[in-house]
Motif scaffolding. Structure first.
Motif, PDB file in Angstrom:
ATOM      1  N   ALA A  34      22.973  28.538  29.731  1.00  0.00           N
ATOM      2  CA  ALA A  34      22.312  27.489  30.517  1.00  0.00           C
ATOM      3  C   ALA A  34      22.570  27.626  32.011  1.00  0.00           C
ATOM      4  O   ALA A  34      21.912  26.976  32.828  1.00  0.00           O
ATOM      5  CB  ALA A  34      22.766  26.108  30.045  1.00  0.00           C
ATOM      6  N   LEU A  35      23.520  28.483  32.386  1.00  0.00           N
ATOM      7  CA  LEU A  35      23.831  28.698  33.801  1.00  0.00           C
ATOM      8  C   LEU A  35      22.961  29.787  34.422  1.00  0.00           C
ATOM      9  O   LEU A  35      23.128  30.106  35.601  1.00  0.00           O
ATOM     10  CB  LEU A  35      25.302  29.092  33.960  1.00  0.00           C
ATOM     11  N   VAL A  36      22.036  30.354  33.629  1.00  0.00           N
ATOM     12  CA  VAL A  36      21.184  31.438  34.109  1.00  0.00           C
ATOM     13  C   VAL A  36      19.726  31.020  33.981  1.00  0.00           C
ATOM     14  O   VAL A  36      19.277  30.645  32.899  1.00  0.00           O
ATOM     15  CB  VAL A  36      21.420  32.741  33.318  1.00  0.00           C
ATOM     16  N   ASP A  99      15.576  19.364  37.512  1.00  0.00           N
ATOM     17  CA  ASP A  99      14.844  19.896  36.362  1.00  0.00           C
ATOM     18  C   ASP A  99      15.404  21.271  36.020  1.00  0.00           C
ATOM     19  O   ASP A  99      15.297  22.202  36.815  1.00  0.00           O
ATOM     20  CB  ASP A  99      13.352  19.981  36.684  1.00  0.00           C
ATOM     21  N   LEU A 100      15.979  21.408  34.826  1.00  0.00           N
ATOM     22  CA  LEU A 100      16.504  22.694  34.396  1.00  0.00           C
ATOM     23  C   LEU A 100      15.438  23.594  33.815  1.00  0.00           C
ATOM     24  O   LEU A 100      15.666  24.793  33.626  1.00  0.00           O
ATOM     25  CB  LEU A 100      17.598  22.486  33.338  1.00  0.00           C
ATOM     26  N   GLY A 101      14.274  23.051  33.521  1.00  0.00           N
ATOM     27  CA  GLY A 101      13.269  23.824  32.803  1.00  0.00           C
ATOM     28  C   GLY A 101      13.496  23.697  31.300  1.00  0.00           C
ATOM     29  O   GLY A 101      14.580  23.336  30.841  1.00  0.00           O
ATOM     30  N   LYS A 102      12.489  24.024  30.529  1.00  0.00           N
ATOM     31  CA  LYS A 102      12.548  23.802  29.084  1.00  0.00           C
ATOM     32  C   LYS A 102      13.653  24.612  28.412  1.00  0.00           C
ATOM     33  O   LYS A 102      14.402  24.088  27.583  1.00  0.00           O
ATOM     34  CB  LYS A 102      11.194  24.141  28.443  1.00  0.00           C
ATOM     35  N   ARG A 103      13.772  25.895  28.728  1.00  0.00           N
ATOM     36  CA  ARG A 103      14.751  26.737  28.048  1.00  0.00           C
ATOM     37  C   ARG A 103      16.172  26.242  28.267  1.00  0.00           C
ATOM     38  O   ARG A 103      16.947  26.071  27.318  1.00  0.00           O
ATOM     39  CB  ARG A 103      14.622  28.186  28.526  1.00  0.00           C
ATOM     40  N   ASP A 106      16.795  22.852  26.610  1.00  0.00           N
ATOM     41  CA  ASP A 106      16.975  22.987  25.159  1.00  0.00           C
ATOM     42  C   ASP A 106      18.388  23.460  24.823  1.00  0.00           C
ATOM     43  O   ASP A 106      18.984  23.029  23.821  1.00  0.00           O
ATOM     44  CB  ASP A 106      15.956  23.971  24.579  1.00  0.00           C
ATOM     45  N   LEU A 107      18.942  24.344  25.644  1.00  0.00           N
ATOM     46  CA  LEU A 107      20.313  24.790  25.428  1.00  0.00           C
ATOM     47  C   LEU A 107      21.296  23.635  25.583  1.00  0.00           C
ATOM     48  O   LEU A 107      22.251  23.501  24.806  1.00  0.00           O
ATOM     49  CB  LEU A 107      20.666  25.911  26.414  1.00  0.00           C
ATOM     50  N   LEU A 145      21.570  12.377  24.540  1.00  0.00           N
ATOM     51  CA  LEU A 145      20.365  12.875  23.867  1.00  0.00           C
ATOM     52  C   LEU A 145      19.244  11.839  23.911  1.00  0.00           C
ATOM     53  O   LEU A 145      18.064  12.200  24.013  1.00  0.00           O
ATOM     54  CB  LEU A 145      20.690  13.243  22.421  1.00  0.00           C
ATOM     55  N   GLU A 146      19.602  10.578  23.850  1.00  0.00           N
ATOM     56  CA  GLU A 146      18.588   9.518  23.957  1.00  0.00           C
ATOM     57  C   GLU A 146      17.952   9.520  25.347  1.00  0.00           C
ATOM     58  O   GLU A 146      16.742   9.306  25.489  1.00  0.00           O
ATOM     59  CB  GLU A 146      19.221   8.165  23.661  1.00  0.00           C
ATOM     60  N   VAL A 147      18.764   9.758  26.371  1.00  0.00           N
ATOM     61  CA  VAL A 147      18.238   9.824  27.747  1.00  0.00           C
ATOM     62  C   VAL A 147      17.245  10.981  27.865  1.00  0.00           C
ATOM     63  O   VAL A 147      16.155  10.830  28.428  1.00  0.00           O
ATOM     64  CB  VAL A 147      19.388   9.992  28.760  1.00  0.00           C
TER      65      VAL A 147
END
Length: 284
Positions: A34-36, A99-103, A106-107, A145-147
């Motif tokens: 998730a750091l990449v 925004d981290l993006g979807k990938r 998801d991680l 997870l609810e957030v």
């Protein structure tokens, strides 16, 4: 300064002496993955510097690059800061500002879900990028997870699923670094709206223009620039890079009190009289 991050994984309270190796290893893998960002693939590598197999399970890594010509620190610090802010926000019940993006999101969701099923506590330390460790327990993970689910449901109604595209346009930001991107001349800016660092490749004409007009102070003082060219967006609609055709510095206007002073603003009334009229609705 080398960017280092650390993660500690502890078993659940129900089974304090049992930590499934698969859960522990996958928790560590998802955390560092998730750091990449996708745009950094093959550029940033998180090199394992410490792994403690005794309970609690701990892993520490530092950012390195396999290409000695690439200064990996600004990229790694930006991605680690994004992840830290996201995890800190959702862990405290706040909607994430970035925004981290979807990938990458998801991680983070997978990491949080393991804390509700098998893992009792995950502690993430981001060095000086986050002044305090981020601790995730089953209760914290459930609320986080609810957030995320609430944010995802709102976004689903507003945006199409696939937003990958290329546009001709411009982006404004602060100059962070003069660098190379895959052996091409580039600059790195901190985008004004998202506060994310964006790599902007430059063509030969723009390279000559920058060399003639820019200096080290532009980088050191993070001066504002407008970069125009081909903008690349990923599936989540997030700007990932720019092929620049022009770069313009924004020169702030020097303002003084004299520039905005209006000697007739109160129409001859004293300060006290003006405030009284204003409160009583005596104008207009």
């Amino acid at each position: 300064m080398t960017t280092k991050v650390k993660i500690t994984v502890q078993p659940s309270a129900e089974h304090p002496t049992v930590l499934d190796v698969k859960d522990a290893m996958q928790q560590v893998l998802d955390f560092f993955e998730a750091l990449v960002d996708e745009a950094d693939s093959g550029v940033v590598v998180w090199n394992l510097t410490f792994a403690g197999t005794n309970s609690p399970f701990t892993a520490e890594a530092e950012a390195v690059s396999l290409d000695p010509a690439v200064n990996v620190e600004p990229i790694a610090r930006a991605r680690a800061a994004e992840t830290a802010k996201f995890l800190d926000d959702v862990s405290h019940g706040r909607r994430p500002a970035g925004d981290l993006g979807k990938r990458r999101k998801d991680l983070m969701k997978r990491l949080l879900k393991r804390n509700t099923n098998g893992i009792g506590r995950t502690v993430a330390k981001f060095g000086n990028l986050m002044p305090h460790p981020i601790t995730v327990t089953p209760k914290v993970a459930t609320a986080a997870l609810e957030v995320i689910e609430e944010q995802d449901s709102d976004a689903f109604d507003l945006y199409p699923q696939k937003r990958k595209r290329i546009e001709i346009g411009s982006v404004e930001g602060s100059l962070v670094d003069v660098c190379t991107d895959r052996n091409k001349p580039a600059i790195r800016i901190r985008e004004r709206k998202t506060d994310r660092e964006i790599v902007c490749r430059i063509d030969q004409a723009t390279q000559d223009e920058i060399a003639d007009s820019a200096n080290f102070l532009d980088v050191w003082e993070h001066r504002r620039v407008v970069v125009r060219g081909r903008l690349y967006f990923d599936d989540d609609g997030k700007l990932t890079r720019v092929d620049a055709t022009s770069i313009r510095r924004i020169v702030p206007r020097q303002m003084t009190i004299r520039d905005i002073e209006d000697s007739n603003f109160t129409d001859g009334a004293s300060t006290a009289e003006f405030i009284d009229k204003l409160r009583e609705g005596g104008f207009g």
